[in-house]
Write a protein that holds these residues in place. Structure first.
Motif, PDB file in Angstrom:
ATOM      1  N   ALA A   1      -1.651   3.879   4.253  1.00  0.00           N
ATOM      2  CA  ALA A   1      -2.549   2.848   3.816  1.00  0.00           C
ATOM      3  C   ALA A   1      -3.006   2.052   5.074  1.00  0.00           C
ATOM      4  O   ALA A   1      -4.050   1.483   5.159  1.00  0.00           O
TER       5      ALA A   1
ATOM      6  N   ILE B   1      -6.182   1.161  -7.556  1.00  0.00           N
ATOM      7  CA  ILE B   1      -4.977   1.232  -6.949  1.00  0.00           C
ATOM      8  C   ILE B   1      -3.988   0.147  -7.494  1.00  0.00           C
ATOM      9  O   ILE B   1      -2.546   0.121  -7.462  1.00  0.00           O
TER      10      ILE B   1
ATOM     11  N   GLY C   1       0.842  -1.284  -0.088  1.00  0.00           N
ATOM     12  CA  GLY C   1      -0.018   0.057   0.047  1.00  0.00           C
ATOM     13  C   GLY C   1       0.975   1.288  -0.012  1.00  0.00           C
ATOM     14  O   GLY C   1       2.072   1.255   0.149  1.00  0.00           O
TER      15      GLY C   1
ATOM     16  N   HIS D   1       5.822  -1.003  -0.001  1.00  0.00           N
ATOM     17  CA  HIS D   1       5.361  -0.130  -0.964  1.00  0.00           C
ATOM     18  C   HIS D   1       5.800  -0.250  -2.251  1.00  0.00           C
ATOM     19  O   HIS D   1       5.761   0.357  -3.334  1.00  0.00           O
TER      20      HIS D   1
ATOM     21  N   LYS E   1      -0.777  -0.341   6.439  1.00  0.00           N
ATOM     22  CA  LYS E   1      -0.055  -1.612   6.514  1.00  0.00           C
ATOM     23  C   LYS E   1       0.818  -1.839   7.617  1.00  0.00           C
ATOM     24  O   LYS E   1       0.865  -2.955   8.220  1.00  0.00           O
TER      25      LYS E   1
ATOM     26  N   ASP F   1      -5.678   0.049   0.778  1.00  0.00           N
ATOM     27  CA  ASP F   1      -5.916   1.371   0.575  1.00  0.00           C
ATOM     28  C   ASP F   1      -6.663   2.063   1.823  1.00  0.00           C
ATOM     29  O   ASP F   1      -7.605   1.619   1.825  1.00  0.00           O
ATOM     30  N   ARG F   2      -6.310   3.242   2.355  1.00  0.00           N
ATOM     31  CA  ARG F   2      -7.032   3.960   3.310  1.00  0.00           C
ATOM     32  C   ARG F   2      -7.599   3.033   4.335  1.00  0.00           C
ATOM     33  O   ARG F   2      -8.850   3.087   4.809  1.00  0.00           O
TER      34      ARG F   2
END
Length: 335
Positions: free
Chosen positions: A42, A236, A38, A199, A44, A215-216
């Motif tokens: 994000a 994404i 992510g 990432h 993670k 994501d988010r």
């Protein structure tokens, strides 16, 4: 082996609440090399730190081998952490101790018999190919060597789970490759389940058999790595793999012609090795020009992408035929 169920992490601050991880569900199997990817923010890192309770979830369950570790007593949690190694982006080595001293520290904290520590340290350093650096200090090591020390330390107590928190992000590409090769070898040799966050899509491609994209705070895509690469389903995910596939937007503008189609093919495994395009051309008497293409060899499969310009009367029949051969087809221009 690891089941995350309805996991949430909410931070409270002066600006209100921040939902770092939202209703997350994930299954990580024994012997997986599982990549979680992510962008920054994000969630993670928060997620991986919750797996060994360095971060406490706001709600949800973390089930490891059938037990919810959120119900563990303090003593049982300590035992669980001994069997759950963790490596970090910035190594976290003790600068005042030698390489062997850093690895020995993990054994001292775990209460090992002092007489057995030197032998175990030697075994671990040989395992990460640093036997000749035992008496060196961290300041004398390269970044890759420091990470090898950190890996040896994480393996000190014979863990079955190894968590990697951006462990290659501070390394150059060549060193990253060597560290990933080491981790893959250790996984096979020691029977580890590895959970890695990153990432960098190159890391997922080089090491992992399964992946999740965050994501988010949410997992938006999950599956075998080759499936995620061959057929990303979310924006994404498509963004992450775009550098491995041709950029159809740029290329298509150059070749749009009335009466012709431009298609993107995504294929994996044995389909990569078959001469499907030449068979299609002969079978349906059409022309097919390759606009762009790539083949990537992943851990478990090869994944290919091709963008073709098709012309001829039987274009539609050719597209259906190639779909029947387990090839993903996306028509991106229909002239």
């Amino acid at each position: 082996m690891i089941q995350l169920r309805n996991l949430n992490k909410v931070y409270k601050g002066a600006q209100g609440e921040f939902h770092a991880v939202k209703d997350l569900n994930l299954d990580i199997r024994e012997d997986d090399f599982y990549g979680i990817m992510g962008l920054s923010g994000a969630g993670k890192s928060t997620l991986i730190r919750m797996i060994n309770r360095l971060e406490e979830p706001t709600s949800g369950e973390i089930v490891v081998n059938g037990e919810n570790i959120l119900e563990y007593s303090e003593g049982k949690l300590r035992e669980f952490r001994k069997k759950t190694g963790m490596i970090f982006q910035h190594f976290n080595l003790l600068q005042s101790r030698t390489v062997e001293g850093n690895v020995a520290f993990a054994l001292e904290v775990a209460g090992w018999d002092k007489k057995k520590i030197p032998e175990r340290v030697e075994e671990l350093l040989n395992l990460v190919e640093l036997g000749d650096k035992a008496r060196s200090y961290p300041a004398q090591l390269s970044g890759g060597q420091k990470q090898r020390v950190a890996i040896a330390r994480a393996l000190a107590n014979n863990p079955k789970i190894l968590l990697s928190d951006e462990a290659t992000s501070a390394l150059d590409p060549k060193t990253t490759k060597s560290i990933l090769e080491l981790l893959k070898n250790l996984q096979e040799k020691l029977g580890l389940t590895i959970v890695l966050i990153t990432h960098q899509m190159e890391v997922i491609r080089s090491a992992c058999n399964r992946a999740a994209i965050m994501d988010r705070g949410e997992v938006v895509e999950v599956g075998k790595v080759e499936e995620v690469f061959a057929n990303p389903k979310t924006d994404i995910a498509r963004e992450f793999v775009s550098h491995l596939a041709p950029d159809e937007k740029d290329e298509v503008e150059l070749v749009k012609v009335p009466g012709r189609k431009i298609v993107k093919l995504s294929y994996m495994g044995r389909s990569v090795e078959k001469p499907l395009i030449s068979q299609m051309i002969r079978r349906f008497d059409i022309d097919a020009s390759i606009v762009a293409g790539s083949i990537d060899k992943l851990v478990t499969e090869s994944v290919g992408h091709l963008i073709l310009e098709l012309s001829g009367e039987k274009q539609d029949l050719a597209i259906e035929w190639i779909r029947d051969h387990e090839v993903g087809v996306e028509v991106i221009y229909n002239g």
